[in-house]
Design a protein around this motif. Structure first.
Motif, PDB file in Angstrom:
ATOM      1  N   MET A  70      31.926   7.759 -58.505  1.00  0.00           N
ATOM      2  CA  MET A  70      32.347   7.401 -59.859  1.00  0.00           C
ATOM      3  C   MET A  70      33.586   8.192 -60.271  1.00  0.00           C
ATOM      4  SD  MET A  70      28.554   7.186 -61.622  1.00  0.00           S
ATOM      5  CE  MET A  70      29.193   7.226 -63.285  1.00  0.00           C
ATOM      6  N   LEU A  71      33.585   9.492 -60.010  1.00  0.00           N
ATOM      7  CA  LEU A  71      34.741  10.312 -60.360  1.00  0.00           C
ATOM      8  C   LEU A  71      35.964   9.936 -59.541  1.00  0.00           C
ATOM      9  CD1 LEU A  71      33.731  14.050 -60.956  1.00  0.00           C
ATOM     10  CD2 LEU A  71      34.494  12.351 -62.608  1.00  0.00           C
ATOM     11  N   GLN A  72      35.760   9.683 -58.264  1.00  0.00           N
ATOM     12  CA  GLN A  72      36.893   9.312 -57.418  1.00  0.00           C
ATOM     13  C   GLN A  72      37.500   7.984 -57.863  1.00  0.00           C
ATOM     14  OE1 GLN A  72      35.020   9.496 -53.527  1.00  0.00           O
ATOM     15  NE2 GLN A  72      35.890  11.526 -53.129  1.00  0.00           N
ATOM     16  N   ARG A  73      36.647   7.042 -58.242  1.00  0.00           N
ATOM     17  CA  ARG A  73      37.162   5.751 -58.723  1.00  0.00           C
ATOM     18  C   ARG A  73      37.942   5.942 -60.022  1.00  0.00           C
ATOM     19  NH1 ARG A  73      35.373   1.897 -62.352  1.00  0.00           N
ATOM     20  NH2 ARG A  73      36.060  -0.251 -61.909  1.00  0.00           N
ATOM     21  N   ALA A  74      37.412   6.737 -60.938  1.00  0.00           N
ATOM     22  CA  ALA A  74      38.129   6.990 -62.195  1.00  0.00           C
ATOM     23  C   ALA A  74      39.471   7.657 -61.912  1.00  0.00           C
ATOM     24  CB  ALA A  74      37.279   7.861 -63.112  1.00  0.00           C
ATOM     25  N   GLY A  75      39.479   8.640 -61.020  1.00  0.00           N
ATOM     26  CA  GLY A  75      40.719   9.317 -60.678  1.00  0.00           C
ATOM     27  C   GLY A  75      41.724   8.383 -60.039  1.00  0.00           C
ATOM     28  N   ARG A  76      41.255   7.482 -59.198  1.00  0.00           N
ATOM     29  CA  ARG A  76      42.162   6.520 -58.559  1.00  0.00           C
ATOM     30  C   ARG A  76      42.801   5.605 -59.590  1.00  0.00           C
ATOM     31  NH1 ARG A  76      41.389   1.434 -57.233  1.00  0.00           N
ATOM     32  NH2 ARG A  76      39.117   1.571 -57.446  1.00  0.00           N
TER      33      ARG A  76
ATOM     34  N   VAL B  15      27.977  13.413 -65.196  1.00  0.00           N
ATOM     35  CA  VAL B  15      28.572  12.869 -63.973  1.00  0.00           C
ATOM     36  C   VAL B  15      29.347  13.956 -63.238  1.00  0.00           C
ATOM     37  CG1 VAL B  15      30.200  11.186 -63.022  1.00  0.00           C
ATOM     38  CG2 VAL B  15      28.708  10.539 -64.931  1.00  0.00           C
ATOM     39  N   VAL B  16      30.122  14.726 -63.994  1.00  0.00           N
ATOM     40  CA  VAL B  16      30.905  15.797 -63.384  1.00  0.00           C
ATOM     41  C   VAL B  16      29.991  16.815 -62.711  1.00  0.00           C
ATOM     42  CG1 VAL B  16      32.469  17.722 -63.857  1.00  0.00           C
ATOM     43  CG2 VAL B  16      32.847  15.505 -64.964  1.00  0.00           C
ATOM     44  N   ARG B  17      28.935  17.226 -63.414  1.00  0.00           N
ATOM     45  CA  ARG B  17      28.005  18.209 -62.836  1.00  0.00           C
ATOM     46  C   ARG B  17      27.294  17.655 -61.611  1.00  0.00           C
ATOM     47  NH1 ARG B  17      27.297  19.630 -68.404  1.00  0.00           N
ATOM     48  NH2 ARG B  17      25.695  17.998 -68.633  1.00  0.00           N
ATOM     49  N   ALA B  18      26.888  16.393 -61.678  1.00  0.00           N
ATOM     50  CA  ALA B  18      26.195  15.788 -60.536  1.00  0.00           C
ATOM     51  C   ALA B  18      27.121  15.710 -59.326  1.00  0.00           C
ATOM     52  CB  ALA B  18      25.695  14.393 -60.912  1.00  0.00           C
ATOM     53  N   ALA B  19      28.389  15.355 -59.571  1.00  0.00           N
ATOM     54  CA  ALA B  19      29.354  15.276 -58.466  1.00  0.00           C
ATOM     55  C   ALA B  19      29.576  16.647 -57.846  1.00  0.00           C
ATOM     56  CB  ALA B  19      30.667  14.696 -58.972  1.00  0.00           C
ATOM     57  N   GLU B  20      29.655  17.676 -58.677  1.00  0.00           N
ATOM     58  CA  GLU B  20      29.854  19.029 -58.165  1.00  0.00           C
ATOM     59  C   GLU B  20      28.670  19.499 -57.329  1.00  0.00           C
ATOM     60  OE1 GLU B  20      30.576  21.138 -61.772  1.00  0.00           O
ATOM     61  OE2 GLU B  20      32.739  20.735 -61.771  1.00  0.00           O
ATOM     62  N   ASN B  21      27.497  18.928 -57.620  1.00  0.00           N
ATOM     63  CA  ASN B  21      26.288  19.272 -56.854  1.00  0.00           C
ATOM     64  C   ASN B  21      26.065  18.359 -55.661  1.00  0.00           C
ATOM     65  OD1 ASN B  21      25.529  21.484 -58.457  1.00  0.00           O
ATOM     66  ND2 ASN B  21      24.564  20.128 -59.971  1.00  0.00           N
ATOM     67  N   GLY B  22      27.056  17.496 -55.384  1.00  0.00           N
ATOM     68  CA  GLY B  22      26.995  16.678 -54.180  1.00  0.00           C
ATOM     69  C   GLY B  22      26.356  15.319 -54.322  1.00  0.00           C
ATOM     70  N   ASP B  23      26.032  14.877 -55.545  1.00  0.00           N
ATOM     71  CA  ASP B  23      25.444  13.547 -55.735  1.00  0.00           C
ATOM     72  C   ASP B  23      26.492  12.498 -55.367  1.00  0.00           C
ATOM     73  OD1 ASP B  23      23.066  12.074 -57.525  1.00  0.00           O
ATOM     74  OD2 ASP B  23      24.992  11.028 -57.512  1.00  0.00           O
ATOM     75  N   GLN B  24      26.226  11.695 -54.352  1.00  0.00           N
ATOM     76  CA  GLN B  24      27.231  10.794 -53.808  1.00  0.00           C
ATOM     77  C   GLN B  24      27.663   9.727 -54.793  1.00  0.00           C
ATOM     78  OE1 GLN B  24      28.882  11.345 -51.025  1.00  0.00           O
ATOM     79  NE2 GLN B  24      30.193   9.600 -51.548  1.00  0.00           N
ATOM     80  N   VAL B  25      26.720   9.192 -55.558  1.00  0.00           N
ATOM     81  CA  VAL B  25      27.071   8.167 -56.542  1.00  0.00           C
ATOM     82  C   VAL B  25      28.015   8.745 -57.598  1.00  0.00           C
ATOM     83  CG1 VAL B  25      26.165   6.688 -58.387  1.00  0.00           C
ATOM     84  CG2 VAL B  25      24.996   6.810 -56.186  1.00  0.00           C
ATOM     85  N   ALA B  26      27.727   9.951 -58.083  1.00  0.00           N
ATOM     86  CA  ALA B  26      28.594  10.594 -59.067  1.00  0.00           C
ATOM     87  C   ALA B  26      29.960  10.902 -58.469  1.00  0.00           C
ATOM     88  CB  ALA B  26      27.935  11.870 -59.581  1.00  0.00           C
ATOM     89  N   VAL B  27      29.983  11.320 -57.216  1.00  0.00           N
ATOM     90  CA  VAL B  27      31.264  11.575 -56.533  1.00  0.00           C
ATOM     91  C   VAL B  27      32.110  10.307 -56.517  1.00  0.00           C
ATOM     92  CG1 VAL B  27      32.320  12.050 -54.280  1.00  0.00           C
ATOM     93  CG2 VAL B  27      30.440  13.483 -55.103  1.00  0.00           C
TER      94      VAL B  27
END
Length: 428
Positions: free
Chosen positions: A318-324, A304-316
């Protein structure tokens, strides 16, 4: 009242002299006398005890302040060795350190803590033996271990740890003490990480901080007034099992490994992210995660982290929700505890800026202005080293504490004295 032949006032000054020298706050006899407001005779007597047991030596001449140049004092970190281990949910690491807490030789590998205590500790012992065989022999002064679950610090036993099947009540301390004839201390790995950051990371010089590990599970180490706060039984900071049922829609449907529903860990921890990633991969909502799933047959939080770093919107998202969610939980702690520093670590917490930004936004939005006026929220700079380093500092704090130092100082060394880990009653 005396302890091991030392009067209480003698023990007090001995511990203070040792701490001033080993932390580098006083480097000569005159500096010690000034810092302690004690006479030269008393300082000389205490130094003589420390020199006799090999903890302090006098070295080269220091700078003169008008009279004869004093000799500089040096703490002999090489006088003994420490073995340390950190057990995570999916990995373990060991190291060999000295009496300053500095780590030398280290080993690390993937490991499933669910393998149980017998297999896990047997593997740690094998790695410990490799470290001892590969390095010059020194007296073993103590062993420190961090594990990923609640630990009753006075006994060194895990208590109902959610992600450690088979570990409940297991006597980790006695197992290792018998094997190595050494004093052993065991703690929750998040506490050892917080201690590592306090002594050797971004927490140096900070009196009040929170260290938050976001990995397979979620936990926090609390430092108050410059000291690690474990609580009455040792389980302070277990924020992963704070209930989110009243604030997060659908939280009651998420069963945590502790058996309850709606825990922060069940919504924002590594296992929760992995489950969401698998669903996103199977449904095709995330092209990156779907490709990873087809390639390997599995996805996890690191994907998930790698996908978010590569711009995958769904992964982004997911990480933002976890961080919130983590940030909203931390906001309550920031209001209650008022730290000056929050450090994020762990495989997820120490990842890129997306999660950090989401945590910051939630904390600053939900906390009182006074509580956040000077608050810093940053990633750990020690990374994977924090837990191992902290395990060493844990052992040193115990060995050089007033209560325990008085039990071994006249013997010259705590080596070969596992009984030092027994609970000390502060009666003086």
């Amino acid at each position: 009242m005396t302890t091991a032949g030392l009067a209480a006032d003698q023990l007090d000054t001995l511990v203070t002299v040792l701490d001033l020298v080993r932390f580098g706050d006083a480097r000569t006899r005159p500096e010690l006398a000034r810092r302690l407001a004690l006479g030269r005779t008393v300082v000389t007597q205490r130094l003589a005890q420390l020199v006799d047991c090999g903890l302090v030596v006098e070295g080269a001449l220091g700078p003169s302040t008008g009279g004869r140049a004093p000799r500089e004092l040096r703490f002999r970190a090489e006088a003994g060795a420490l073995l340390v281990a950190e057990v995570g949910a999916t990995s373990l690491a060991v190291g060999l350190g000295d009496l300053s807490g500095r780590l030398g030789d280290q080993r690390a590998q993937q490991w499933d803590v669910a393998a149980g205590p017998e297999r896990t500790l047997a593997r740690i012992e094998t790695l410990f033996d490799e470290l001892l065989a590969a390095n010059p022999p020194r007296a073993l002064w103590g062993i420190g271990v961090g594990v990923p679950g609640p630990v009753e610090f006075s006994s060194g036993r895990p208590v109902a740890p959610p992600i450690m099947p088979g570990w409940d009540g297991f006597d980790v301390r006695d197992r290792l003490a018998a094997r190595y004839d050494a004093s052993v201390w065991v703690d929750n790995e998040v506490n050892t990480m917080a201690l590592g950051e306090l002594r050797a990371g971004l927490g140096r010089g900070t009196s009040d901080l929170l260290y938050v590990k976001i990995g397979t599970g979620i936990g926090a180490g609390l430092v108050s007034g410059g000291r690690l706060h474990r609580g009455a039984q040792g389980c302070a900071g277990d924020i992963g099992h704070i209930a989110m049922t009243g604030t997060v829609p659908g939280a009651t449907e998420r069963v945590c490994r502790c058996g309850n529903v709606g825990c922060l860990e069940a919504l924002a921890g590594g296992a929760a992210l992995a489950a969401e990633a698998l669903d996103a991969a199977r449904s095709g909502r995330s092209p990156t995660l779907a490709a990873r799933w087809r390639e390997t047959g599995a996805v996890d939080a690191a994907d998930v982290v790698r996908a978010a770093e590569n711009g995958d919107q769904v992964a982004v998202e997911m990480l933002q929700r976890a961080g919130r969610l983590v940030g909203e939980t931390l906001a309550s702690l920031v209001n209650f505890f008022n730290p000056s520093l929050v450090l994020l670590g762990g495989r997820i917490g120490g990842s890129g800026d997306l999660l950090l930004a989401a945590v910051r936004q939630a904390v600053y939005r939900r906390s009182l202005p006074l509580a956040t006026r000077d608050l810093r929220i940053v990633r750990s700079d020690l990374g994977d080293r924090a837990g191992l380093m902290g395990a060493g500092f844990m052992v040193l704090d115990e060995l050089f504490s007033r209560e325990r130092l008085g039990r071994w100082i006249q013997a010259g060394s705590p080596a070969g004295r596992p009984e030092l880990t027994t609970d000390v009653r502060r009666s003086y």
